[in-house]
Design an enzyme around this catalytic site. Sequence first.
Site, short mmCIF file in Angstrom:
data_model
loop_
_atom_site.label_atom_id
_atom_site.label_comp_id
_atom_site.label_asym_id
_atom_site.label_seq_id
_atom_site.Cartn_x
_atom_site.Cartn_y
_atom_site.Cartn_z
N LEU A 161 103.52 17.18 -19.32
CA LEU A 161 102.25 16.62 -19.78
C LEU A 161 101.15 17.60 -19.36
CD1 LEU A 161 102.48 12.84 -18.75
CD2 LEU A 161 102.89 13.83 -21.01
N ASP A 162 100.13 17.75 -20.19
CA ASP A 162 98.99 18.57 -19.81
C ASP A 162 98.40 18.06 -18.50
OD1 ASP A 162 99.28 20.02 -22.13
OD2 ASP A 162 97.70 18.92 -23.22
N ARG A 163 97.75 18.96 -17.77
CA ARG A 163 97.15 18.59 -16.49
C ARG A 163 96.29 17.32 -16.60
NH1 ARG A 163 94.67 21.31 -11.89
NH2 ARG A 163 95.11 23.39 -12.71
N THR A 165 96.31 14.97 -18.87
CA THR A 165 96.95 13.82 -19.52
C THR A 165 97.71 13.03 -18.47
OG1 THR A 165 97.22 15.03 -21.60
CG2 THR A 165 98.60 13.10 -21.29
N ARG A 262 95.98 16.62 -29.49
CA ARG A 262 94.60 17.09 -29.33
C ARG A 262 94.11 17.82 -30.59
NH1 ARG A 262 94.90 20.05 -23.54
NH2 ARG A 262 92.65 20.32 -23.92
#
Length: 326
Positions: A161-163, A165, A262
């Site tokens: 997961l993105d930082r 998120t 996104r």
Amino acid sequence: MNSRRNPKETAKRGTRSHSKPNGKLNHKAKAPAATKSFKVNEPSELLPFLLSHITGRGRNAIKSILSRGQVAVNGKAVTQHNFQLHPGQTVTIDQEKPVQVAEMIGLTIVHEDDDLIIVQKDAGLLSIATAEENELTAYRQLMEHVRVSNPKNRIFVVHRLDRDTSGVMMFAKSERIQQALQTTWKDTVKERSYVALVEGAVKRPEGTVSSWLKETSTLKMYSSPHEGDGMHAITHYKLLQANRHFSLLEVKLETGRKNQIRVHMADIGHPIAGDKKYGAETKTVGRLGLHARVLSFIHPTTGELMTFESPIPKTFLKYTAPAPTN
């Protein structure tokens, strides 16, 4: 976070407290075993020594006592299974000793078995660091967690997961399980859905975004205007609630490309709140408006369908609450 398979069981797994609710003790419960000490008469590793000296306990129960720091050698707590014992040493088991559980930062384990760890990650925590970074990550904390019981244990990244998120993530406890999951990901994962807090009022109650994603030299993803130019990405969304400032969407991925949600939210003119990189203008939310809510998959060993669901962040609900009517 809830497991649809057995919510009560998952809640039990997720707790980190070893005391009774409200501090009340069950006086009918059997008192913990008294502290026991054993002299070491010949060289041995610690786990085999405990297995040969503790009666009425299974192997897993003894491993659990060891991993909780309730075993000491010559007065010093030891958790390693293969700790080398020498004649003359004293091994002490104290099950009344308070369990010391290392607090994790921005991370909660909601399920763990011999093959997998399922966690809830907070926004702001990196999944795994790059070669240039050396900061606290979900990966590093979980590596320390599994090495409490055996310093040779490791974990393996299955997906990221993105930082910024938050939500549900899965890690494997062996390279074999990692490869099995990644090789069969499309068939193994039955549902992977997010909730997205986006800018503006989304008019269509549901829709699908399909495009070919490419990456710029500055590592920003974008949808190519040419069909077939890049990696095909498909995102489905459904409107949950909205006001004139923000909308809350349920988002399901048919493909799993980098920054896919996104990019696609920006493509439909409703960038994710707080996502300046992809055109968001709002700053009031204080975080990226993206949360991994549901992860449902077939367990690679047992074949069981497992579903983990995380609550929608209260901030998302607050910002999309309909305006009060007079």
